[in-house]
Design a protein around this motif. Sequence first.
Motif, PDB file in Angstrom:
ATOM      1  N   GLU A   1       1.036  -0.979   0.177  1.00 52.98           N
ATOM      2  CA  GLU A   1       0.025  -0.079   0.141  1.00 52.98           C
ATOM      3  C   GLU A   1       0.776   1.241   0.021  1.00 52.98           C
ATOM      4  N   TYR A   2       2.006   1.266   0.586  1.00 55.17           N
ATOM      5  CA  TYR A   2       2.889   2.237   0.664  1.00 55.17           C
ATOM      6  C   TYR A   2       4.315   1.957   0.133  1.00 55.17           C
ATOM      7  N   LEU A   3       4.869   2.962  -0.257  1.00 52.61           N
ATOM      8  CA  LEU A   3       6.501   2.835  -0.630  1.00 52.61           C
ATOM      9  C   LEU A   3       7.282   3.808   0.286  1.00 52.61           C
ATOM     10  N   LEU A   4       8.267   3.284   1.003  1.00 53.98           N
ATOM     11  CA  LEU A   4       9.042   4.469   1.674  1.00 53.98           C
ATOM     12  C   LEU A   4      10.525   4.443   0.821  1.00 53.98           C
ATOM     13  N   LEU A   5      10.626   5.477   0.177  1.00 52.58           N
ATOM     14  CA  LEU A   5      11.970   5.829  -0.682  1.00 52.58           C
ATOM     15  C   LEU A   5      12.905   6.601   0.248  1.00 52.58           C
ATOM     16  N   THR A   6      13.944   6.022   0.667  1.00 44.72           N
ATOM     17  CA  THR A   6      14.919   6.665   1.576  1.00 44.72           C
ATOM     18  C   THR A   6      16.219   6.527   0.988  1.00 44.72           C
ATOM     19  N   ASP A   7      17.197   7.400   1.209  1.00 49.05           N
ATOM     20  CA  ASP A   7      18.504   7.289   0.462  1.00 49.05           C
ATOM     21  C   ASP A   7      19.410   6.459   1.338  1.00 49.05           C
ATOM     22  N   ALA A   8      20.514   5.987   0.873  1.00 45.17           N
ATOM     23  CA  ALA A   8      21.216   4.917   1.602  1.00 45.17           C
ATOM     24  C   ALA A   8      22.285   5.550   2.678  1.00 45.17           C
ATOM     25  N   ASP A   9      22.102   6.838   2.958  1.00 35.85           N
ATOM     26  CA  ASP A   9      22.831   7.414   3.992  1.00 35.85           C
ATOM     27  C   ASP A   9      21.892   7.850   4.976  1.00 35.85           C
ATOM     28  N   ILE A  10      20.999   7.476   5.161  1.00 30.89           N
ATOM     29  CA  ILE A  10      19.727   7.867   6.199  1.00 30.89           C
ATOM     30  C   ILE A  10      19.508   6.731   7.035  1.00 30.89           C
ATOM     31  N   ALA A  11      19.783   7.044   8.416  1.00 29.88           N
ATOM     32  CA  ALA A  11      19.382   6.259   9.433  1.00 29.88           C
ATOM     33  C   ALA A  11      18.004   6.569  10.279  1.00 29.88           C
ATOM     34  N   HIS A  12      17.419   5.471  10.476  1.00 29.91           N
ATOM     35  CA  HIS A  12      15.847   5.799  10.917  1.00 29.91           C
ATOM     36  C   HIS A  12      15.876   5.028  12.378  1.00 29.91           C
ATOM     37  N   GLU A  13      15.250   5.946  13.270  1.00 28.85           N
ATOM     38  CA  GLU A  13      15.015   5.188  14.596  1.00 28.85           C
ATOM     39  C   GLU A  13      13.877   4.208  14.371  1.00 28.85           C
ATOM     40  N   PRO A  14      13.920   2.946  15.421  1.00 24.01           N
ATOM     41  CA  PRO A  14      13.155   1.963  15.030  1.00 24.01           C
ATOM     42  C   PRO A  14      11.730   1.981  14.895  1.00 24.01           C
ATOM     43  N   ASP A  15      11.114   3.242  15.545  1.00 25.80           N
ATOM     44  CA  ASP A  15       9.713   3.308  15.312  1.00 25.80           C
ATOM     45  C   ASP A  15       9.468   4.435  14.023  1.00 25.80           C
ATOM     46  N   SER A  16      10.566   4.790  13.087  1.00 22.40           N
ATOM     47  CA  SER A  16      10.322   5.484  12.183  1.00 22.40           C
ATOM     48  C   SER A  16       9.128   5.259  11.144  1.00 22.40           C
ATOM     49  N   LEU A  17       9.405   4.106  10.772  1.00 24.83           N
ATOM     50  CA  LEU A  17       8.118   3.600   9.882  1.00 24.83           C
ATOM     51  C   LEU A  17       6.678   3.638  10.475  1.00 24.83           C
ATOM     52  N   CYS A  18       6.746   3.216  11.561  1.00 24.42           N
ATOM     53  CA  CYS A  18       5.261   3.389  12.050  1.00 24.42           C
ATOM     54  C   CYS A  18       4.835   4.730  12.162  1.00 24.42           C
ATOM     55  N   GLU A  19       5.695   5.521  12.651  1.00 23.44           N
ATOM     56  CA  GLU A  19       5.452   7.206  12.755  1.00 23.44           C
ATOM     57  C   GLU A  19       4.972   7.802  11.446  1.00 23.44           C
ATOM     58  N   LEU A  20       5.612   7.198  10.599  1.00 22.67           N
ATOM     59  CA  LEU A  20       5.363   7.716   8.991  1.00 22.67           C
ATOM     60  C   LEU A  20       3.867   7.153   8.748  1.00 22.67           C
ATOM     61  N   VAL A  21       3.619   5.867   8.839  1.00 25.23           N
ATOM     62  CA  VAL A  21       2.446   5.266   8.410  1.00 25.23           C
ATOM     63  C   VAL A  21       1.466   5.893   9.170  1.00 25.23           C
ATOM     64  N   ALA A  22       1.510   6.117  10.408  1.00 24.91           N
ATOM     65  CA  ALA A  22       0.559   6.609  11.263  1.00 24.91           C
ATOM     66  C   ALA A  22       0.088   7.966  10.840  1.00 24.91           C
ATOM     67  N   ALA A  23       0.934   8.928  10.491  1.00 24.38           N
ATOM     68  CA  ALA A  23       0.777  10.160  10.136  1.00 24.38           C
ATOM     69  C   ALA A  23      -0.071  10.198   8.951  1.00 24.38           C
ATOM     70  N   ALA A  24       0.419   9.348   7.845  1.00 19.62           N
ATOM     71  CA  ALA A  24      -0.219   9.326   6.545  1.00 19.62           C
ATOM     72  C   ALA A  24      -1.871   8.895   6.473  1.00 19.62           C
ATOM     73  N   LYS A  25      -1.827   7.837   7.536  1.00 21.86           N
ATOM     74  CA  LYS A  25      -3.175   7.120   7.535  1.00 21.86           C
ATOM     75  C   LYS A  25      -3.927   8.281   8.199  1.00 21.86           C
ATOM     76  N   THR A  26      -3.594   8.623   9.477  1.00 26.13           N
ATOM     77  CA  THR A  26      -4.360   9.641  10.171  1.00 26.13           C
ATOM     78  C   THR A  26      -4.972  10.820   9.439  1.00 26.13           C
ATOM     79  N   GLN A  27      -3.933  11.354   8.695  1.00 22.35           N
ATOM     80  CA  GLN A  27      -4.495  12.835   7.900  1.00 22.35           C
ATOM     81  C   GLN A  27      -4.657  12.684   6.524  1.00 22.35           C
TER      82      GLN A  27
END
Length: 393
Positions: A134-160
Amino acid sequence: MSTLAWIALGSLAAWLWLLLGQGFFWRTDQRLPRRTAPDSWPSVVIVVPARDEAAVLPESLPSLLRQSYPGEAEVVLVDDGSKDGTGDLARKLAEQYAGLPLTVSSPGEPEPGWTGKLWALRHGIELARTRRPEYLLLTDADIAHEPDSLCELVAAAKTQGLDLVSQMARLRVATGWERLVVPAFVYFFAQLYPFRWINKERAWATAAAGGCVLLRTDTAERAAIPDSVRQSVIDDVAVARAVRRAGGRVWLGLAERVDSVRPYPRFADLWRMVSRCAYAQLRHSPLLLAGTVAGLAVVYLAPPFAVYVAVRADAPGDAVAGWVGLLAWVVMAGTYIPMLRYYRQTLWLAPLLPFTALLYLLMTVDSAVQHYRGRGAAWKGRTYARPEAAPDR
């Protein structure tokens, strides 16, 4: 009043407008919007274009593999012709850090009319679509994400109800040159694309930050991404505009849990980071270049110059120019303080913003010079002699 006093007055007027009329670009409070966990978590494929990224991959890729995401998710790393063993290293990291499944693939050399990163994204998105996420996360190879980053992004997209959610990763700031140049890079970007304007339902501007873009798959298909923006050097802005043209909603803000791990240890590295695409942002227009140089000179350089002349001379007109220039300089420095705080830097850097602006002016001119020499946007061993700017349509 002297001519210099009138120029200083014009600079002050410009800064009062920027302070109040440019979407409060200088504020740093545009973070992920209100969000709640969805009843069911949608499937996501994380697409990572990578070219010669072995130096940073051990810091970034494990952060993706270890995402604590309740739904289905996997990582597709596109090894874009690397010569440093990026693909093999990615496979080893996937074995070492048990987590999300990883696929490593290579698209071969770009076809004519494609810039390298977008060619890699095209290959990765095609692979991802076979999983029907349902979603694509496009992220560069030099970008580090905290463990809950994907959850927060998806939750923001779905909520708003957002089709594209992008966070501008916090860039690395460690050396003296990084402290001088990097916060200003984000400051100037926000001045050009005020986040508040982008995030309005009826947006006045459109942009994204390519290091972290969560994109609804069906919207990407409607917008023909990445084919519709295949020649763009400034691909993140082009992608956001394509989404907007397709009727999608876009959100952009500063990151709290997404960081770039790429170092810029030398001033030359920072120079290349800016100059490789600065003239593309101006649509390769000599008139826009001349206007940009003149605007930077009046808005950023005139205030300290007026103060300098006033200190060195005794003429009444010069004194007026000095006081007006000083006031403009104070307003300018004040708008820079929130960004310095966001980057946890000393506030003594704020009065140095005119010097940093001068560096950016020279980088922009150099970008134009390289373009007309046929070198265009050079990156990771590839040169795009006549690349296109992000389309406006």
